[in-house]
Write a protein that holds these residues in place. Sequence first.
Motif, mmCIF file in Angstrom:
data_model
loop_
_atom_site.group_PDB
_atom_site.id
_atom_site.type_symbol
_atom_site.label_atom_id
_atom_site.label_comp_id
_atom_site.label_asym_id
_atom_site.label_seq_id
_atom_site.Cartn_x
_atom_site.Cartn_y
_atom_site.Cartn_z
ATOM 1 N N MET A 174 -24.833 15.924 8.597
ATOM 2 C CA MET A 174 -23.583 15.904 7.851
ATOM 3 C C MET A 174 -23.405 14.566 7.175
ATOM 4 O O MET A 174 -24.057 13.583 7.525
ATOM 5 C CB MET A 174 -22.385 16.137 8.791
ATOM 6 C CG MET A 174 -22.216 17.541 9.307
ATOM 7 S SD MET A 174 -20.834 17.625 10.480
ATOM 8 C CE MET A 174 -19.464 17.139 9.417
ATOM 9 N N THR A 175 -22.496 14.555 6.197
ATOM 10 C CA THR A 175 -21.959 13.289 5.706
ATOM 11 C C THR A 175 -20.571 13.158 6.325
ATOM 12 O O THR A 175 -20.037 14.109 6.882
ATOM 13 C CB THR A 175 -21.819 13.279 4.176
ATOM 14 O OG1 THR A 175 -20.778 14.200 3.789
ATOM 15 C CG2 THR A 175 -23.126 13.680 3.497
ATOM 16 N N ALA A 176 -20.000 11.989 6.209
ATOM 17 C CA ALA A 176 -18.614 11.835 6.638
ATOM 18 C C ALA A 176 -17.735 12.713 5.756
ATOM 19 O O ALA A 176 -17.930 12.778 4.541
ATOM 20 C CB ALA A 176 -18.193 10.375 6.530
ATOM 21 N N PHE A 177 -16.790 13.402 6.368
ATOM 22 C CA PHE A 177 -15.804 14.157 5.605
ATOM 23 C C PHE A 177 -14.643 13.191 5.311
ATOM 24 O O PHE A 177 -14.084 12.583 6.229
ATOM 25 C CB PHE A 177 -15.292 15.352 6.410
ATOM 26 C CG PHE A 177 -16.258 16.517 6.437
ATOM 27 C CD1 PHE A 177 -17.557 16.401 5.977
ATOM 28 C CD2 PHE A 177 -15.853 17.749 6.932
ATOM 29 C CE1 PHE A 177 -18.436 17.465 6.005
ATOM 30 C CE2 PHE A 177 -16.715 18.835 6.969
ATOM 31 C CZ PHE A 177 -18.011 18.694 6.501
ATOM 32 N N GLU A 178 -14.307 13.051 4.058
ATOM 33 C CA GLU A 178 -13.284 12.081 3.673
ATOM 34 C C GLU A 178 -12.482 12.580 2.489
ATOM 35 O O GLU A 178 -12.873 13.536 1.814
ATOM 36 C CB GLU A 178 -13.932 10.739 3.359
ATOM 37 C CG GLU A 178 -15.112 10.804 2.421
ATOM 38 C CD GLU A 178 -15.903 9.509 2.379
ATOM 39 O OE1 GLU A 178 -15.319 8.443 2.605
ATOM 40 O OE2 GLU A 178 -17.116 9.570 2.107
ATOM 41 N N ALA A 207 -16.715 27.531 20.627
ATOM 42 C CA ALA A 207 -16.476 28.261 19.384
ATOM 43 C C ALA A 207 -15.905 27.335 18.318
ATOM 44 O O ALA A 207 -15.046 26.493 18.601
ATOM 45 C CB ALA A 207 -15.507 29.420 19.630
ATOM 46 N N CYS A 208 -16.410 27.500 17.114
ATOM 47 C CA CYS A 208 -15.861 26.803 15.949
ATOM 48 C C CYS A 208 -15.065 27.837 15.152
ATOM 49 O O CYS A 208 -15.643 28.758 14.572
ATOM 50 C CB CYS A 208 -16.977 26.199 15.109
ATOM 51 S SG CYS A 208 -17.802 24.792 15.892
ATOM 52 N N ILE A 209 -13.757 27.684 15.165
ATOM 53 C CA ILE A 209 -12.838 28.654 14.582
ATOM 54 C C ILE A 209 -12.250 28.096 13.292
ATOM 55 O O ILE A 209 -11.935 26.908 13.201
ATOM 56 C CB ILE A 209 -11.712 28.985 15.579
ATOM 57 C CG1 ILE A 209 -12.300 29.542 16.891
ATOM 58 C CG2 ILE A 209 -10.723 29.965 14.973
ATOM 59 C CD1 ILE A 209 -13.044 30.844 16.750
ATOM 60 N N HIS A 210 -12.094 28.961 12.308
ATOM 61 C CA HIS A 210 -11.624 28.563 10.973
ATOM 62 C C HIS A 210 -10.109 28.338 10.992
ATOM 63 O O HIS A 210 -9.321 29.209 10.622
ATOM 64 C CB HIS A 210 -11.999 29.667 9.974
ATOM 65 C CG HIS A 210 -11.802 29.301 8.541
ATOM 66 N ND1 HIS A 210 -12.824 28.919 7.706
ATOM 67 C CD2 HIS A 210 -10.684 29.281 7.780
ATOM 68 C CE1 HIS A 210 -12.368 28.670 6.497
ATOM 69 N NE2 HIS A 210 -11.055 28.894 6.510
ATOM 70 N N ASP A 211 -9.711 27.153 11.440
ATOM 71 C CA ASP A 211 -8.284 26.833 11.589
ATOM 72 C C ASP A 211 -7.735 26.135 10.349
ATOM 73 O O ASP A 211 -7.178 25.045 10.429
ATOM 74 C CB ASP A 211 -8.066 25.961 12.828
ATOM 75 C CG ASP A 211 -8.794 24.629 12.729
ATOM 76 O OD1 ASP A 211 -9.915 24.594 12.171
ATOM 77 O OD2 ASP A 211 -8.256 23.602 13.210
ATOM 78 N N ASN A 248 -13.254 24.324 18.758
ATOM 79 C CA ASN A 248 -13.233 23.255 17.759
ATOM 80 C C ASN A 248 -13.400 21.859 18.356
ATOM 81 O O ASN A 248 -12.559 20.978 18.173
ATOM 82 C CB ASN A 248 -11.956 23.338 16.913
ATOM 83 C CG ASN A 248 -11.973 24.526 15.964
ATOM 84 O OD1 ASN A 248 -13.038 24.956 15.524
ATOM 85 N ND2 ASN A 248 -10.805 25.057 15.652
ATOM 86 N N PRO A 249 -14.516 21.623 19.041
ATOM 87 C CA PRO A 249 -14.736 20.300 19.637
ATOM 88 C C PRO A 249 -14.910 19.186 18.615
ATOM 89 O O PRO A 249 -14.754 18.019 18.947
ATOM 90 C CB PRO A 249 -16.019 20.495 20.461
ATOM 91 C CG PRO A 249 -16.723 21.637 19.807
ATOM 92 C CD PRO A 249 -15.625 22.551 19.353
ATOM 93 N N GLY A 250 -15.214 19.544 17.372
ATOM 94 C CA GLY A 250 -15.348 18.531 16.330
ATOM 95 C C GLY A 250 -14.059 18.247 15.590
ATOM 96 O O GLY A 250 -14.015 17.389 14.704
ATOM 97 N N GLU A 280 -22.164 21.421 14.264
ATOM 98 C CA GLU A 280 -21.423 21.047 15.470
ATOM 99 C C GLU A 280 -21.948 21.799 16.688
ATOM 100 O O GLU A 280 -22.126 21.218 17.767
ATOM 101 C CB GLU A 280 -19.931 21.320 15.281
ATOM 102 C CG GLU A 280 -19.068 21.044 16.510
ATOM 103 C CD GLU A 280 -19.059 19.582 16.924
ATOM 104 O OE1 GLU A 280 -18.931 19.312 18.144
ATOM 105 O OE2 GLU A 280 -19.176 18.692 16.035
ATOM 106 N N LEU A 281 -22.209 23.087 16.536
ATOM 107 C CA LEU A 281 -22.721 23.861 17.664
ATOM 108 C C LEU A 281 -24.092 23.363 18.101
ATOM 109 O O LEU A 281 -24.378 23.271 19.306
ATOM 110 C CB LEU A 281 -22.787 25.347 17.296
ATOM 111 C CG LEU A 281 -21.436 26.056 17.098
ATOM 112 C CD1 LEU A 281 -21.649 27.501 16.659
ATOM 113 C CD2 LEU A 281 -20.586 25.999 18.362
#
Length: 367
Positions: free
Chosen positions: A1-5, A261-265, A304-306, A326-327
């Motif tokens: 990934m890159t940093a999300f900013e 789980a990565c959930i689309h929040d 959503n641990p990330g 993330e997973l």
Amino acid sequence: MTAFESEADRSILELGRLAAERALSDAACEPSDVASLHVGNALAGELNAQAGIANALVSRLGVEGARADRVENTSASGASAIHRGVEAIAGGADVALVVGVEKMSGGETAAVTESISRLVHEREYAQGLTLPSFAGIAADAYLDRYDVPREALATVAVKNHENAVHNQFAQFRTSVTAEEALESPVIAAPLRLFDCCSMTDGAAAVVLSREGDVSVEGVAGATGTHAVAARPDPLKITSVRTAGERAFARTACDRDDVDVACIHDAFTILELLELEELGFYDAGTAWRATQAGETALDGQLAVNPGGGLKARGHPLGATGVSQIVELVWQFRGDAPTARQVPGEPETGLAINVAGFGNNSVCTVLSG
């Protein structure tokens, strides 16, 4: 990934190149190994005046000769590109590179808002309905139908922000209190600022091959009714339910096997609704599980641990790919200790949603 900013210095092509090169390095692959390149992106043309983004990335990465395409499925573009990459491997490709990228700061706020507003049905757009307004309607209905305290939505925001504190790639690395969430400005009542994701720049990439330390057990997509107002129940997101059922049907896994789980929040209410649609909780009960800590890092199902879209950020085309990244980190134990799911997680799920459930893609992984 890159940093999300909120405003990256790099161009959209440079963001995509950086994430792709990191993925290739992680997989010990050379550009010449790549047979197939799939780029998840929603708005490069509208916001960045960038047409043919997949072809441009081929040149930047030096993967000439590879099959290449751009996959556009609004906010589920990333997972749709993953799906395309999986199909490429199933079709005979040895190595597929999937890149999700978005530079939302490439346009003025009004232009970005207008582009996203166009995701809804044309009749709803004409009436001024937006994704936040749909989320507000759903949240109000959920709170009323199940007699849920408003604090339950704040619990989702608090949890996800706390996870993002320890994510070096997250846009918001600050914790928030329930009081701060409840007192933040109203966006679409009853939703407030801390209930909604933000505009973000960023990229994520994965390398798919026939062998590896993490397996794609099943991936599936499904569509729902485009016009939200035509749905018989504002709390039912059938595309999420169907995509989940289809993905699990292609695996030997069940809901009880999922550790993370990565959930689309995109909105806090969506985390609750999607957990219920996916079959992890009965209708109207996910909020109780969240308040009881069942979806915390050390809970029964770490969600959503990330930091999720809410705190990690939501660069449309990159989000679905970042969920898979993330997973993988969680399976490998590569996440920082403070947000590593305990007990060596082995099965994970990601759900990436387009619009307000117009289209969903579910992926089940094992590591």
